[in-house]
Every structure is written in structure tokens, then in C-alpha cells.
Write a protein that holds these residues in place. Structure first.
Motif, mmCIF file in Angstrom:
data_model
loop_
_atom_site.group_PDB
_atom_site.id
_atom_site.type_symbol
_atom_site.label_atom_id
_atom_site.label_comp_id
_atom_site.label_asym_id
_atom_site.label_seq_id
_atom_site.Cartn_x
_atom_site.Cartn_y
_atom_site.Cartn_z
ATOM 1 N N GLU A 1 62.355 0.834 -12.934
ATOM 2 C CA GLU A 1 62.423 1.334 -11.549
ATOM 3 C C GLU A 1 61.720 0.380 -10.591
ATOM 4 O O GLU A 1 62.237 0.053 -9.528
ATOM 5 C CB GLU A 1 61.754 2.710 -11.446
ATOM 6 C CG GLU A 1 62.644 3.892 -11.784
ATOM 7 C CD GLU A 1 61.849 5.189 -11.769
ATOM 8 O OE1 GLU A 1 62.125 6.048 -12.630
ATOM 9 O OE2 GLU A 1 60.946 5.326 -10.922
ATOM 10 N N CYS A 2 60.506 -0.034 -11.000
ATOM 11 C CA CYS A 2 59.725 -0.911 -10.122
ATOM 12 C C CYS A 2 60.382 -2.289 -10.002
ATOM 13 O O CYS A 2 60.295 -2.947 -8.974
ATOM 14 C CB CYS A 2 58.297 -1.055 -10.645
ATOM 15 S SG CYS A 2 57.370 0.474 -10.575
ATOM 16 N N GLN A 3 61.039 -2.708 -11.106
ATOM 17 C CA GLN A 3 61.753 -3.989 -11.072
ATOM 18 C C GLN A 3 62.869 -3.938 -10.041
ATOM 19 O O GLN A 3 63.035 -4.829 -9.215
ATOM 20 C CB GLN A 3 62.368 -4.282 -12.450
ATOM 21 C CG GLN A 3 61.566 -5.274 -13.267
ATOM 22 C CD GLN A 3 62.240 -5.543 -14.606
ATOM 23 O OE1 GLN A 3 63.067 -4.760 -15.072
ATOM 24 N NE2 GLN A 3 61.874 -6.648 -15.232
ATOM 25 N N ILE A 4 63.670 -2.890 -10.087
ATOM 26 C CA ILE A 4 64.875 -2.776 -9.269
ATOM 27 C C ILE A 4 64.558 -2.358 -7.843
ATOM 28 O O ILE A 4 65.079 -2.931 -6.872
ATOM 29 C CB ILE A 4 65.833 -1.730 -9.913
ATOM 30 C CG1 ILE A 4 66.280 -2.220 -11.293
ATOM 31 C CG2 ILE A 4 67.036 -1.469 -9.025
ATOM 32 C CD1 ILE A 4 66.883 -1.130 -12.158
ATOM 33 N N ASP A 5 63.682 -1.411 -7.705
ATOM 34 C CA ASP A 5 63.540 -0.711 -6.444
ATOM 35 C C ASP A 5 62.248 -1.105 -5.724
ATOM 36 O O ASP A 5 61.151 -0.759 -6.145
ATOM 37 C CB ASP A 5 63.558 0.800 -6.735
ATOM 38 C CG ASP A 5 63.479 1.597 -5.442
ATOM 39 O OD1 ASP A 5 63.674 1.010 -4.364
ATOM 40 O OD2 ASP A 5 63.205 2.810 -5.546
ATOM 41 N N SER B 1 45.256 -0.980 -9.112
ATOM 42 C CA SER B 1 45.663 -0.915 -10.512
ATOM 43 C C SER B 1 45.352 0.454 -11.124
ATOM 44 O O SER B 1 46.072 0.929 -11.994
ATOM 45 C CB SER B 1 44.977 -2.020 -11.306
ATOM 46 O OG SER B 1 43.576 -1.899 -11.186
ATOM 47 N N GLY B 2 44.278 1.109 -10.667
ATOM 48 C CA GLY B 2 43.904 2.422 -11.202
ATOM 49 C C GLY B 2 44.981 3.453 -10.936
ATOM 50 O O GLY B 2 45.330 4.257 -11.818
ATOM 51 N N TYR B 3 45.529 3.410 -9.731
ATOM 52 C CA TYR B 3 46.573 4.360 -9.372
ATOM 53 C C TYR B 3 47.844 4.096 -10.186
ATOM 54 O O TYR B 3 48.491 5.029 -10.673
ATOM 55 C CB TYR B 3 46.873 4.275 -7.879
ATOM 56 C CG TYR B 3 47.900 5.276 -7.418
ATOM 57 C CD1 TYR B 3 47.548 6.616 -7.236
ATOM 58 C CD2 TYR B 3 49.220 4.903 -7.175
ATOM 59 C CE1 TYR B 3 48.487 7.546 -6.820
ATOM 60 C CE2 TYR B 3 50.169 5.832 -6.772
ATOM 61 C CZ TYR B 3 49.795 7.155 -6.595
ATOM 62 O OH TYR B 3 50.721 8.081 -6.191
ATOM 63 N N LEU B 4 48.170 2.816 -10.371
ATOM 64 C CA LEU B 4 49.343 2.476 -11.185
ATOM 65 C C LEU B 4 49.182 3.011 -12.603
ATOM 66 O O LEU B 4 50.112 3.593 -13.186
ATOM 67 C CB LEU B 4 49.530 0.951 -11.200
ATOM 68 C CG LEU B 4 50.686 0.426 -12.047
ATOM 69 C CD1 LEU B 4 52.020 1.043 -11.662
ATOM 70 C CD2 LEU B 4 50.779 -1.093 -11.947
ATOM 71 N N LEU B 5 47.952 2.830 -13.163
ATOM 72 C CA LEU B 5 47.696 3.366 -14.496
ATOM 73 C C LEU B 5 47.899 4.873 -14.516
ATOM 74 O O LEU B 5 48.530 5.425 -15.432
ATOM 75 C CB LEU B 5 46.261 3.023 -14.931
ATOM 76 C CG LEU B 5 45.858 3.573 -16.300
ATOM 77 C CD1 LEU B 5 46.677 2.935 -17.405
ATOM 78 C CD2 LEU B 5 44.382 3.355 -16.568
ATOM 79 N N ARG C 1 58.283 0.290 -6.109
ATOM 80 C CA ARG C 1 57.224 -0.678 -6.406
ATOM 81 C C ARG C 1 56.070 -0.466 -5.440
ATOM 82 O O ARG C 1 54.910 -0.396 -5.829
ATOM 83 C CB ARG C 1 57.780 -2.096 -6.311
ATOM 84 C CG ARG C 1 56.897 -3.131 -6.983
ATOM 85 C CD ARG C 1 57.712 -4.288 -7.515
ATOM 86 N NE ARG C 1 58.405 -5.009 -6.467
ATOM 87 C CZ ARG C 1 59.709 -5.265 -6.465
ATOM 88 N NH1 ARG C 1 60.489 -4.853 -7.444
ATOM 89 N NH2 ARG C 1 60.263 -5.926 -5.473
ATOM 90 N N GLN C 2 56.418 -0.354 -4.158
ATOM 91 C CA GLN C 2 55.373 -0.145 -3.145
ATOM 92 C C GLN C 2 54.582 1.135 -3.425
ATOM 93 O O GLN C 2 53.358 1.150 -3.405
ATOM 94 C CB GLN C 2 56.023 -0.053 -1.769
ATOM 95 C CG GLN C 2 54.970 0.156 -0.680
ATOM 96 C CD GLN C 2 55.580 0.108 0.718
ATOM 97 O OE1 GLN C 2 56.748 -0.234 0.895
ATOM 98 N NE2 GLN C 2 54.765 0.433 1.714
ATOM 99 N N GLU C 3 55.313 2.209 -3.758
ATOM 100 C CA GLU C 3 54.681 3.510 -3.986
ATOM 101 C C GLU C 3 53.665 3.436 -5.125
ATOM 102 O O GLU C 3 52.577 4.001 -5.047
ATOM 103 C CB GLU C 3 55.772 4.528 -4.327
ATOM 104 C CG GLU C 3 55.272 5.955 -4.414
ATOM 105 C CD GLU C 3 56.320 6.865 -5.032
ATOM 106 O OE1 GLU C 3 57.528 6.539 -4.936
ATOM 107 O OE2 GLU C 3 55.931 7.876 -5.628
ATOM 108 N N SER D 1 56.623 -9.562 -16.105
ATOM 109 C CA SER D 1 55.563 -9.211 -15.157
ATOM 110 C C SER D 1 56.161 -8.921 -13.785
ATOM 111 O O SER D 1 57.219 -9.416 -13.420
ATOM 112 C CB SER D 1 54.504 -10.297 -15.092
ATOM 113 O OG SER D 1 54.988 -11.372 -14.342
ATOM 114 N N LEU D 2 55.453 -8.076 -13.057
ATOM 115 C CA LEU D 2 55.866 -7.599 -11.740
ATOM 116 C C LEU D 2 54.688 -7.759 -10.803
ATOM 117 O O LEU D 2 53.575 -7.353 -11.154
ATOM 118 C CB LEU D 2 56.192 -6.115 -11.809
ATOM 119 C CG LEU D 2 57.637 -5.683 -11.995
ATOM 120 C CD1 LEU D 2 57.683 -4.188 -12.113
ATOM 121 C CD2 LEU D 2 58.483 -6.159 -10.841
ATOM 122 N N THR D 3 54.894 -8.322 -9.648
ATOM 123 C CA THR D 3 53.775 -8.452 -8.703
ATOM 124 C C THR D 3 54.144 -7.826 -7.368
ATOM 125 O O THR D 3 55.275 -7.969 -6.885
ATOM 126 C CB THR D 3 53.400 -9.928 -8.516
ATOM 127 O OG1 THR D 3 53.185 -10.515 -9.791
ATOM 128 C CG2 THR D 3 52.143 -10.065 -7.664
#
Lengths: 316, 316, 316, 316, 316
Positions: free
Chosen positions: D115-119, D131-135, D123-125, D16-18
């Protein structure tokens, strides 16, 4: 109090039946004389009366203030032409009358009229709920009459299918072609009928004394069932055609292969024999005692080599 | 009080007929001169006048405040090219005028115009109910004129069908191909016409003095009937093509089989005869008195064996 | 008062034309530099600017508060690949500007821009009714440009059809295959275009000074006409393929039959001759003076018998 | 203030990523243990949790008060089986969480998670708009990933097309068959996905902080583009199959013709030679000095006559 | 307080189960005796009772004030006829009863009834939420039961596909034909079932104690999944048929080519040998010591020339 009359206008192709206040006029083989009679006695639109005689109608419902004009086409199997053809039934329905015009080919309709003529009880059963119910009874019988025709086609399909996979192949192509044609005609008859029967119930409501939604729903189900069957038959026949073609290609293949095997075995023998048949005296072993054996050996070697080579190439 | 005039503008391809306050202007083979004339005398949109001359129109209804512009395509059988082609009819309809533009190929329209020119009675019959009724009379005749063309195709299909199953096969493929093409063209003409004629009645309502719903309904039925017929023909032709191919494959099979039988019977004889034709003196029975019988016996045994074997394998 | 400017940004693939308060910016071969320029000068959504460069767009209309973003695909015939390919036209339309982005392959668009550059009058004609009218002029020209491409296909179909029924058959299969592919591509281009052009008019209404419903209706008719033509061509090509196959099967049949006749005539002669070539002295009539006649007679009887039998069986 | 956590539950296939208040839980290869974990921590319907593990799902959107349950199928090319197969992605989306369950075959999804894990920046972007945008970011990448698979098929089609018209024909039938199967599978995956993605935007609206209509519209365009491409490929492949069959029939024809020509030339020579090989002494010219010339002349006359006759009949 | 009864009417094919106030009556192999029993004890419409016995029903929902009458058709694989046939399930559902009528072929239904008979717990699980929930449990099991039948077809398709590309071709055509037929039947069963199951939930709502929208949605998804699978299988089978035909044509080609090569090599030898077998003494080199070499040389030159020529023409 129930008044029942059976009347036949001698000069016209017209018979009528009355029970209570409802009259069923049945016209077999209508001509201009009959439509003129109707024009004089009923408030029908001239176009509708023309439609009863014309051959180019489609099933339809025409609504007027006092009556409905309905055209149905039912399939009738023509034994001579071996084809299913549409037979037209024109109906005028008013509150106190039901007029049916047809060519007399629709057996169940003719039979129902006879029953009502002869049998008081059946007259009561069919006439007592108003003209709408009587119409339902007629159409229901005619729809049910489609099923044996459909089953006949199903049987024919199975017969053709058996033929295809057996060795009895003579006439199969013609059989498939006739079946296909038959299903096409049948579908063309049922297709517009579905729309008409599907929209019949609400329009006929004020000509009947009981709620007939369930009855008509049941009839629509039967028509849809017939349609589904025809759709399935159409696909099955197309499949049979493809199968037949694949099998025919297969058989051509087998025969070709056979011819090639024969050629492969017999031609080399001929070739060697021809060579030893030449009037040339320098052929090897020609005058030896074992010349025959030698020649046969050459033949066998050539045939064996060719068969081995072709087998390896999966050509035979 | 009914004023009737027949006028012909000499310098234009334009004839007009007047009865009461309704004028029918008929333009055969319209050119820019005629559309300019219309532009000067009527409030028509320039795009519509262009459309009358352009060849790339589709059937359509354009509504304006004072008039309707209609484009129809009717099938005309071109005897030279042996193909059904669309012929355009452009119509402007206003309260007091009906203007028809076409190339003169539409026989029923030309004939109706002639009738009204010559016959006072028919003029009254067609003109008395307003421009909408006159339009109905024209279109109805043109729609009915499609039926003989359709029946012609039906007859041709039956002729081809008979050919397929008889031995007269020369030209059948070309016949099927022409029929198929014809039905495709015909369908392309009828398809957009259905939509236009189906939506015509409500739009034309205020150009007529009587309720024409029944009449237009009847016309729509006829167009639908034609469409149904074309649909059926399309399926039948596709079926005929398949049937023809199956029969052709069958015939190839039969001929192959025949060739194989010939080869099976004749090649062994040749082989044995070739062997006994060799200049080898050690062949068995060569000098016996029964040599011929012996050789014939060998031949028969080989042929019989092969035929028996192939028959058992269902190859012949 | 009409201000007219012709400006060309040297460093960008961008030309602009102004008349009154309306500017047409034409970008041939857009790159990221051009879209950046647009991003700086206009309020366009970044996704739309991406879409102008991307190759995987579909025709569409994106509505925003101040402008519309339109993507069109028009067919362009690629002479080298001999195939019809889509060429993208992206359009931004606002009240005072119209921006077109394309690759310069769309001849009619390029030509119209040139006309407006050179000719003051044509500029006035196209620009005076607002940006919506200018867009209509562009699209209308591009739609009309599809017709010669369509007619070209029609001509090719007729050429192939003539080939099929003549003896020039070399290359026919490839010809049919290329035509089929071409019609498939063309249809894929026109299909989504229909939806876009059909829904264009109401959305463009507030960018134009006049009612354009009739004009757009006419344009939709043209697109539908093209679609109808392609549909017909598709069916015709499928029919041609079937016809070609039937004819090829036919020819195989004829050749097979010929081979069988040759075998039927020549093999029996060989057989009889081989028999009389055997070194067996007990053959009948071998030493008679009429031996040749006798042998020829046997040959004729066998050939005649076989031909008669096969003819009766309809095998030859 | 932006809190970002990367957590991995060792005992579960769950990462999981927060970022901010939004958590993305990614489950690769879900088993019953993972779904139990979800059942305990989230208010999910048991049927949905079953669906995450079941293999027989269809793409769908199930709406609940607090969350959406989405099932997607994306195409994944299986290199071993050489076929495009669907890979399921199940998504639970709530206001503060996004849970993705899949088998790890969807490369772009796995990569985005990495990518989101590392960078921190990426992640911010991806997380900052809800959550809708992430989907949207996930689905958009997965949709774009379909294009190279589609282009691969396009390349294969061109390769097969080149093969058909060249002489390299070995394996072409298998190639067409595999392509056809691939396109069928691909279409079956895209078809239901279109409906789901098309109706996604309004349902996801309250899980996102910005108006995403344009973004989703763009994604729908891409899916439609893929669908159009598949539709075109389907038609092209069917056309290729027909073309291949026509060419094969052609080749059979050519070979048959060749065989017939060989037979026509060689058999008459054999026949005449056989006749002159008979042990009959009364053959004409047998003992003449010009016997050979005479015999050769007879052979040439027969061959010439046959060739002339068959050529005239267009049989060769 | 939960009263549970297991009752069996000895004289009727009727078993009933009661839990709480809900009774499930299960009738295997209904006859007129059973429908009479129902007519006496329940307020059912006579047409519905007829439909339970008739063979020509379609899946449907008939709504009445107090109860629903449902007809379902589920596929049952008939091992003897090797075909998937529909088996009818008629259901009457009221608030306190659920009556199922079928022929006993629907294994999952029979099994569920047995489970509830034997096991108190499973009875509670199925009966406690009302008759609607019990119906859902039955239908869900029957729908799931379709999946193994579908997978069986999938396996058969793969087996046939392997056969096509291997050398085991005997029976492939029959295999394809049976598969096609099976998929056609299966589709005809599922098609009307989709409509019925899709509209079941709102109608059954007042016979159940919980919200079942999610459950029925899930069931509809399963039916749609089955339909998708059948659609795909249909296309795959059609593709297999085409592939088989192409391969068969290919094989005919190969064999033809082989035959031609054999003829090309062997016939010239025979011809030359026949010529040198003639009883003509003026043949060149006939009496030379190198006559054999000379003859062999002629043969090789002719064969080589022909092979070279045909190879160059791409005929072999």
C-alpha cells in the motif's frame, strides 16, 4: 574454665545439659507439669506454653524481647499406619538457654542430646558458638533426616511403576492411593516449614557468636530440594494414576475383543448345529453321505465371512 | 466502682450487658426494627445497617472515624441438609460498645453471652481490657469452634477411604460427592475470613488496653491451620475419587475376564454337543461304544487349547 | 432553580435528561450516526468512539483531562441460546454530562432512565450529587442484577445434582455441559469487570459532590461475592462431572455383574441339556426312570459350584 | 518538500521506502547476506543480527542507546499441517529508520508495505508521525489479524460441540484433540507477546512525534481480549472432552443394558428348549397334546420373573 | 607476553589451563582428594566444598568477598534408563581463576576444555575477557545443548501422536507415560536453573572486562524458550493422554456394539432352532413340506424386528 553439667530432674520429663554459660533443656513428652515448671523459671508468654501442648499448631516464629518461640513440624514415618505424620518440636531460645519440647519421636534430636550427654568433645563442638548455633545443629540434623523418608517414597514410586507395566497388578491401585496420600501429608508438613526456616537466620542472629548466613542458606537449599522432590513425586504419581487407568481401559478392550472373537467363532457353529438338530426332515443334504462335510462347510463360510468383515472394519 | 447492668429490651430482639464503661449489645435475628434502633442511637452508616440484614455480604472490615464495622462468616453444619453453610456475624465496635448481630446459630457466641450474663467473674475477665479484647474473645471462640467441624470431615474421609478398599461400596460415590461439596463450601467460608482476621489486629488497636499482637497472631495461626487442613482434605478427596474410579475399572475388568472364562469353557462344550445333536448320521464315532468318551475328549481338547492360547497372550 | 428537561432527538437513537447542570444522554443501539453526533458535540477521542461500536472491547477505564471513557460488560442471559453472554455498556463521564451507550439489553439501566424521565423525585435523587453519583447508581443496579442470574445457575446445579442421584439420568450430561459452559462465560465477564470496578472510585472522585468510598467499597464487595459464587459453582460442577462418571462406571459394573450371573446360571443348564440332546446312546442314566432328576442334579451342582467359587473370589 | 523514494536492492531480499526523513526497510526471508548488509550500514549488535536468523527466539525488547531491537511472534495458520504456528517478525527501530525482517508469511505486513509503495497518501499517513507511529500501525494490523484466526477456532469448537450431542460422532475425538493442540500453540504465541506489547509504549516514546499512550493502550486491550478468548476456549475444550467421555460411558452403558436384556429374554427360551430337546423320555408333559403350550408357559414365567426381579433392582 | 600453560596433576582428576593471568581448573569426577586440594590452595568455604561432592544440591549462587560458588544442574539424557537426569556442575569463580567440577557427562564442557587445550586461538578467544566471560561461554554452550534434548522430546511426542490415531496402539500408553515422566524431570531441572541464570549477570560483573548484559540477556531468553517449550509439551502430553482414553472408550463401545449385533442376529436363530429341536410333536408346521421355510421366516422376522427396534432407539 569450661563448666559442664548433666542434670536430670527426676520428677519431670526434663533433662538439661550445660556447657559454659549455655544450657540445653530437653523435654520429652511435655505435660502441664513441665510447662508449669517453665512458667516459673522463665519469662515465657502463657500462650506459647499452651502451644507446646496443643495439637493444632502450625510452624511459626514468635519474637519477644528476650527470647524466640519456635514451632517446627518434622515428618515422621508411622510404620503401623504406613503414613508420614507431622511431629511437633517446640523451641524456646534465649541467649543462655535452648529449650526443646517434643514427643521423643524425632530420632536425630534424641541422638544428638545423647551424644552431648556422653561426649565432652561433641558438647563443646555444639555449645561453644552460642544457642543459635546449637539450634542450627539440631534443625540441620532433622532436615537431613527428611531425605531418607523422601527417598523411601521415591523407591515405592518406582516399585509401583514397575508393577503397572508388569502383570503383577493386584494391589497397585491401593499402592498408588497410599503413595498419593503420603506425598500429600509430607507436602503439608514441608510447606509451612519452608517459610519458617527461610526467615530464621536474621531472627537468630544475636543468639550466635559467628555469621551463620551461609549455614542457614545451605539448610534452606536442603528444604527447597525436599520440596522440589515432593512436587516432582506429586506429578509423577498423578501421571501413574492416569497411566494405570489407560492400561486398565486397554485391558478391558482386549478382553472384550477376545470375547467377541470367541462369540464370532462359536456362535455360528452352534446356530448351524441347532438348525440341523431340528426335528424337521426337509433340511437340505440331511440324508446325504456328505451331510457332515456340507454342514462344516457352511459353518466355515459363515465364520470366515464374519471374521473378514470385522477385520476390514477394524473392529477386531 | 464497677457498675454491671443486664438489660433486655422486651420489644426488640436485643440484649445488652454493661461492665465498667463497656456495653455489649447482642442482637439475635436482626430485623429492620433493630437496625432502626441502632440508627437512632449510634452514628452508623446506613449502608452498614443494610449489610447486617442483607444475605449477600462478604467478610470485610469497614473503617470509620469512631467505629469499625466488621462482617464475618463462620461455618455452621446444617444437619438436615448435611452441608456446611456460612452464618453471618456483623459487628460494630466502638470505644465503649460492641454490637453483635447474628441469627443465633453461632453456639459459642450465644454461650459466651450467657456466661457473662450469669457470671460476674467471667464478665470482668472479658470486659476489663476494652472492646477490642472482648471482640478477640468472641472471635477466638468461634474460630476454635471450626476445628470439630473440620475433624468431623476428616473422620468422614477416613470412613469413605475404608469403604473404598473394603467390599462395602454401596453409597461410596454419594459419600465422596457430599464430602467434596462440603469441603468446597467450607473453603469458601474460610478463604475470605483469613484476610479479614489477618488484618484485624492493627485496626482494633485503639479499642483495647493491652498489646494484643501475640493473641491475634495465635488466632491467625489457627485460621491458617484450618485452611491447611481443608486444602489437604481437598487433595485427599480428589485422590479418593481417582482411586475409586481405578478400582471400579478394575472390577469391571475382573468381571469381564470371568465372563470370558465362562464363555471359553462352556461355549465349546455346547458347540460340540450341538454338533452331536444334529440329525446327521454320518458323524464320526456316533455309534461307537466310546462315543461319549470321544466327544468329551474333543471338548476337553478345545477348551484346553483355548485356555492355553489366551493365557499365553496374557488375555485371561 | 432546578431546571429539568426531557429531550429526545427524533432522528437519532438518543434520549437525554437534564436536572440542574447535569445531563444524562442515553443511546440505545449506537450506530455511526450517533458517534458522529458525539464527535461534533463533545471533545472525545476518535478511538473511544470507535470502541463504542466495535464488538471486541474489554472492560476498561481510559482517563483524559476532561472526561473518562469506561467500557463495562454485564452478563445477560440469552433465553434462546440458553447461555449467558456479555452485553457492552460504554460510558463517557464529564463534570456536567454522563453518556451511556448500549444495546438496550440491560434492563435495569433502561428502567432507571425511564424512572428518571417520569419521576421528578427520582431524578433529583440520582442527579443531585453529580455525574459520579449517577454513574454509581447505574452500575450498582447492574451489579445487583447479576445476582438473580447467579442464583438461577445455583438452582440449575441443584436440579442436576438431584438428577444424578435419582434414576432420571437422561439429559444429565448435556445439563452438566451447558452449566459448565455458562459458568465459564459468566466468569469471563466478571473477571475483567472486577479490576475496572475496583479501580473506579479514585478516578471518579472529582465528578461527585460527596465522599463515595464506602459506596464503591460496598459495590466491590458485591462483585467479589459474585466472583466467589462463580468460583464455587465451577468447582461444584467439576465435582458433579466426576461423580456422574463414577456412577456411570458403577452402573456398567452392576450390569456386567448381572450379565455374568445370568450366564453363570443359564449356560451350564444349556450345556448339560445339549449333552443329553446328543444322538449318543451311551450317556449315563439316559434310559433310567430317574434320568431327569439325575440331569437336573448335575445342573444344580455345576451352577452351585460356580456361584460358590465366584462369590468366594468376590467376583460376583 | 516531502521526498519519497521506493528502492529495491536487486541482489538482496530487501526493499526500502522513504518518506520525509524516515525509511522503512522490509526484508522478506532474511539470510546471512542481508544481516551482513545491515551490519555494514547500521550500528547493530551482532547478537541481534544472529537472532534475526535463529529459530529459537522469544518475543523481546532489547534497548540500545540509538535503537531498539524487537522480536515478535505472530500466529499464522498453516493450512497443510492444520495448526497455528508462530511466525517471527524482527524489528530494528531508530529515529530515522524502521527495519522489518520476516519470512513473508505475515500477510497484513506485506500488504501494508505494498500500500505504502503504491499509494502516496497512505505513505504520508503512516510515515508522517515518526518511526514509532509506523511501528504501531504495523503491529496493530498484525494484532487485529489474530482475531479471525481466533474466531475460526471458536467456530470449530461450536462445530465439535454440535457433533458431540448429535449422532455424528466419527472423528469427534480427533477434532477435539486438534482443537486442543491449536489452542495450546496459540496461547504459547500470545503469552510472551502480551508482555512485550504491554511494555512497548514507554520505550518507543522518543521515536514518535505524538503521544501514543491511548493507541498502545487500545492495542494492549486487543491482545488481552485475544488472551481472554484463548483462556475461555481452553476451558471449553477441556469441558467438551469430559462431556464426550461421559457420553461415551453412557453409550457403553446403554449397549450393555441392551445386551443384558437380549440375554435375559433369549437365554431362558434356549435353556427350556434344550431341556425339552434332551433324549430323555421322562420329561413332564412331553407327550401331552398341550406340551407346546406348557413349554411356552414355562419360558414366559422364567423371562417374566427375571425381568421383574432386575427391574426392581434398577439393574435394567 | 601471553603465558599459556597446560598442566595436569597426575595424581588428581584435575587438569588446568592458563592464558594470561586466568587459570581454568577442570575437575572431572571430584572426590575428597580433589576438594582437599582446593581447600589447601583456595580460600573456599568448607560447606561449598562439601556441596561439590553431595548429591542433594539445588542450583544456587553463593556470594563471598573474593569468589562466587555456583551450582548448576544440566539435563543429560541417560540412554539406558531412557530418562533425562540432572548432572551437576559446580563452579568456583574468582578474578584469576575458574574452577569447574563435574562428572564428565557434560559433553559441551569437556569439548570446550579440549578445544582450549589444543587450540591457542580458541584459548585466546575464551580467556581474554576475564573469568566471567569464560563462564558465560561455558554456560551458553551447556544451555544450547538442552535444545536437541528438547527437540528429541518433541519428535517423540509427534511419534506417539501418530500412533494414537493410527492402528499401531501397542505400547502407546507406555510411550505417553515415559514422555510425561521425561518432561516432568526436565522441568524440574530447568525450573531452578532459570532463577540462577537470571540473577547471574550482576553478580559476575566484576569478573569480566566487558559489559555482558546483552549476552546474559540472550542466554536468559534461551532458557525461557526451553521452559516455554517444556510447558507446552506438558500440556500436549496431558491432552494426548485424554485423547488416548477417549479413543479407547470409543473402541470398547464399537466392540460392545459389534457383540450386541452378533448376539441380536445369532441368538434368535438358535432359540427358534432349539424350539424346533424339542422332542415335542405338536409344534406347528413340523411335518409340513414347508416347515424349513416357515422356520426360517420366523427367524428372519424376529431378527428384523429386533434390529429395527434397536436402530430406532439409537442403541446400535
Amino acid at each position: 574454665m569450661t563448666i559442664s553439667k548433666v542434670r536430670k530432674e527426676e520428677q519431670l520429663n526434663l533433662e538439661s545439659l550445660t556447657w559454659g554459660d549455655l544450657t540445653w533443656v530437653n523435654i520429652e513428652g511435655p505435660t502441664e507439669r513441665e510447662t508449669e515448671y517453665l512458667a516459673q523459671n522463665y519469662p515465657f508468654h502463657p500462650l506459647d506454653l499452651d502451644d507446646c501442648l496443643s495439637r493444632i499448631q502450625r510452624p511459626k516464629i514468635d519474637e519477644y524481647k528476650d527470647y524466640l518461640f519456635l514451632v517446627f513440624h518434622f515428618p515422621v514415618f508411622n510404620k503401623e499406619a504406613r503414613v508420614t505424620a507431622p511431629s511437633q518440636l517446640s523451641v524456646f531460645i534465649g541467649e543462655k538457654y535452648l529449650i526443646t519440647l517434643h514427643k521423643g519421636e524425632l530420632k536425630p534430636l534424641v541422638k544428638l542430646f545423647r551424644e552431648c550427654q556422653i561426649d565432652e568433645e561433641s558438647r563443646q563442638e555444639n555449645f561453644s558458638q552460642g544457642s543459635g548455633y546449637l539450634l542450627y545443629r539440631i534443625i540441620d540434623r532433622l532436615v537431613d533426616y527428611c531425605l531418607p523418608i523422601l527417598n523411601k517414597i521415591g523407591d515405592n514410586i518406582e516399585a509401583v511403576e514397575d508393577n503397572i507395566f508388569s502383570d503383577r497388578r493386584r494391589g497397585t491401585v491401593k499402592g498408588i492411593s497410599i503413595l498419593r496420600r503420603d506425598v500429600i501429608s509430607f507436602r503439608r508438613i514441608i510447606w509451612p516449614m519452608r517459610a519458617v526456616i527461610g526467615s530464621l537466620e536474621p531472627k537468630i542472629r544475636h543468639f550466635t557468636k559467628m555469621d551463620m548466613a551461609v549455614y542457614f542458606g545451605d539448610m534452606v537449599d536442603h528444604v527447597d530440594k525436599i520440596w522440589d522432590g515432593l512436587d516432582e513425586y506429586k506429578e509423577v504419581i498423578e501421571g501413574l494414576n492416569d497411566t494405570y487407568d489407560s492400561l486398565a481401559t486397554n485391558r478391558t478392550n482386549e478382553v472384550m475383543r477376545l470375547l467377541t472373537v470367541i462369540a464370532t467363532i462359536l456362535l455360528p457353529i452352534t446356530v448351524v448345529a441347532s438348525i440341523y438338530g431340528m426335528n424337521i426332515t426337509t433340511l437340505p443334504f440331511l440324508h446325504s453321505d456328505y451331510s457332515l462335510l456340507f454342514v462344516l462347510l457352511i459353518m466355515l463360510v459363515i465364520i470366515g465371512g464374519m471374521l473378514y468383515f470385522f477385520r476390514r472394519q477394524h473392529l477386531i
